[in-house]
Scaffold this active site. Structure first.
Site, short mmCIF file in Angstrom:
data_model
loop_
_atom_site.label_atom_id
_atom_site.label_comp_id
_atom_site.label_asym_id
_atom_site.label_seq_id
_atom_site.Cartn_x
_atom_site.Cartn_y
_atom_site.Cartn_z
N ASP A 66 0.81 -1.23 0.00
CA ASP A 66 0.00 0.00 0.00
C ASP A 66 0.84 1.27 0.00
O ASP A 66 0.31 2.37 0.17
CB ASP A 66 -0.92 0.01 1.23
CG ASP A 66 -2.11 -0.92 1.05
OD1 ASP A 66 -2.79 -0.81 0.00
OD2 ASP A 66 -2.37 -1.75 1.94
N ARG A 91 0.88 -1.58 7.32
CA ARG A 91 1.38 -0.33 6.74
C ARG A 91 2.38 0.40 7.65
O ARG A 91 2.91 1.43 7.27
CB ARG A 91 0.19 0.59 6.40
CG ARG A 91 -0.80 -0.05 5.42
CD ARG A 91 -1.66 0.98 4.74
NE ARG A 91 -0.86 1.94 4.01
CZ ARG A 91 -1.33 3.06 3.46
NH1 ARG A 91 -2.62 3.32 3.54
NH2 ARG A 91 -0.53 3.89 2.82
N HIS A 170 -11.38 6.77 5.13
CA HIS A 170 -10.73 7.90 5.81
C HIS A 170 -11.62 9.14 5.71
O HIS A 170 -12.48 9.22 4.83
CB HIS A 170 -9.41 8.23 5.11
CG HIS A 170 -8.32 7.22 5.30
ND1 HIS A 170 -7.72 6.56 4.27
CD2 HIS A 170 -7.71 6.78 6.43
CE1 HIS A 170 -6.78 5.74 4.74
NE2 HIS A 170 -6.76 5.85 6.05
N CYS A 257 -4.47 10.44 -1.77
CA CYS A 257 -3.57 9.45 -1.15
C CYS A 257 -2.26 9.29 -1.91
O CYS A 257 -1.28 8.84 -1.35
CB CYS A 257 -4.19 8.06 -1.11
SG CYS A 257 -5.94 8.01 -0.91
#
Ligand code: CIR
Length: 262
Positions: A66, A91, A170, A257
């Site tokens: 990720d 992560r 998010h 992101c």
């Protein structure tokens, strides 16, 4: 005339690596095509460069599927940087990888410490304040630590609990700052008291993915294929730049992101 948002000059980006398809996802849209993801990432980088940003390009990281979603690893402000502590254990190793890219520009970054967790995707800088989401990734302690750090820098912070807003990974999956006093908001967040003082562009349920857009200097990058939202932005006089995002949507990622902008 209202002043625009501060000029952005740089962005940190990292292309998806060979293990990209092993990343976390709830989208149910099938596995991403790495070649297409790389082409979409390259087009995103081109768009940032055309808007005047100098890119700091990190190498793909095969150990962290990720890690192309660099925004989650740090929070950058004009006063300083904060390295996060991602809510997803897979992560957490991304922080060591982002630190060397941050430190030349932000010496001595602050850090979120356990038991706090914080993902950068939960942090939305609206210009006059920063909204921080408490989500399935960012916990109340992580949000509290960030508020204490930013508060010490004179930046007001407002918490927004999104745990009830189904389908928002998010805060920024459903919220974006479009300029001073103007926000794009997902329909489930639009009536939240935190946003009462702002002018809102509401994103309809069917176009929900489009809420994660990014204002970059004179333009707004918007995921391709959401005509109603693009028209609403154009009606506000904003220059809309559509970007193909299918291979990132498959992994729950959005436009914000993919870069750390400063
Ligand atoms: C994850 O689940 O962590 C990644 N697959 C997607 C992260 C997207 N990041 C963001 O919205 N800021």
């Amino acid at each position: 005339m209202k002043a625009g948002p501060p000029t952005l000059r740089r962005a940190i980006v990292r292309p998806p690596g060979p293990s990209y398809a092993e990343g976390l996802t709830t989208a149910g849209l099938g596995p991403p095509d790495l070649e297409r993801a790389l082409a979409q990432h390259a087009a995103y980088c081109d768009a940032l460069e055309r808007l005047g940003l100098a890119l700091i390009r990190l190498d793909p990281d095969p150990f962290h599927p990720d890690s192309t979603f660099v925004e989650d690893a740090a929070v950058l402000t004009p006063r300083g940087a904060v390295l996060t502590l991602p809510g997803a254990p897979s992560r957490r190793g991304e922080i060591a990888g982002i630190r060397p890219a941050i430190e030349p520009f932000f010496p001595a970054p602050r850090e979120i410490a356990a038991p706090g967790t914080l993902d950068g995707g939960d942090v939305c800088d609206a210009g006059d304040r920063v909204f921080v989401g408490v989500s399935s990734r960012t916990n109340a302690e992580g949000a509290r630590q960030l508020a204490a750090i930013l508060g010490g820098w004179g930046i007001p912070v407002t918490g927004v609990d999104i745990r009830g807003a189904a389908a928002l990974l998010h805060l920024k999956s459903g919220l974006a700052s479009l300029g001073p006093g103007l926000l794009a908001v997902d329909s489930t967040l639009a009536d939240h008291p935190a946003f009462r003082a702002y002018d809102l562009v509401r994103v309809s349920e069917v176009e929900r993915y489009a809420a994660n857009c990014v204002r970059v200097n004179e333009a707004v990058l918007v995921a391709e294929g959401f005509p109603e939202f693009a028209a609403a932005l154009a009606a506000r006089g904003l220059a809309v730049q559509p970007i193909a995002m299918s291979e990132f949507e498959k992994m729950d990622g959005g436009l914000s992101c993919l870069s750390l902008r400063f």
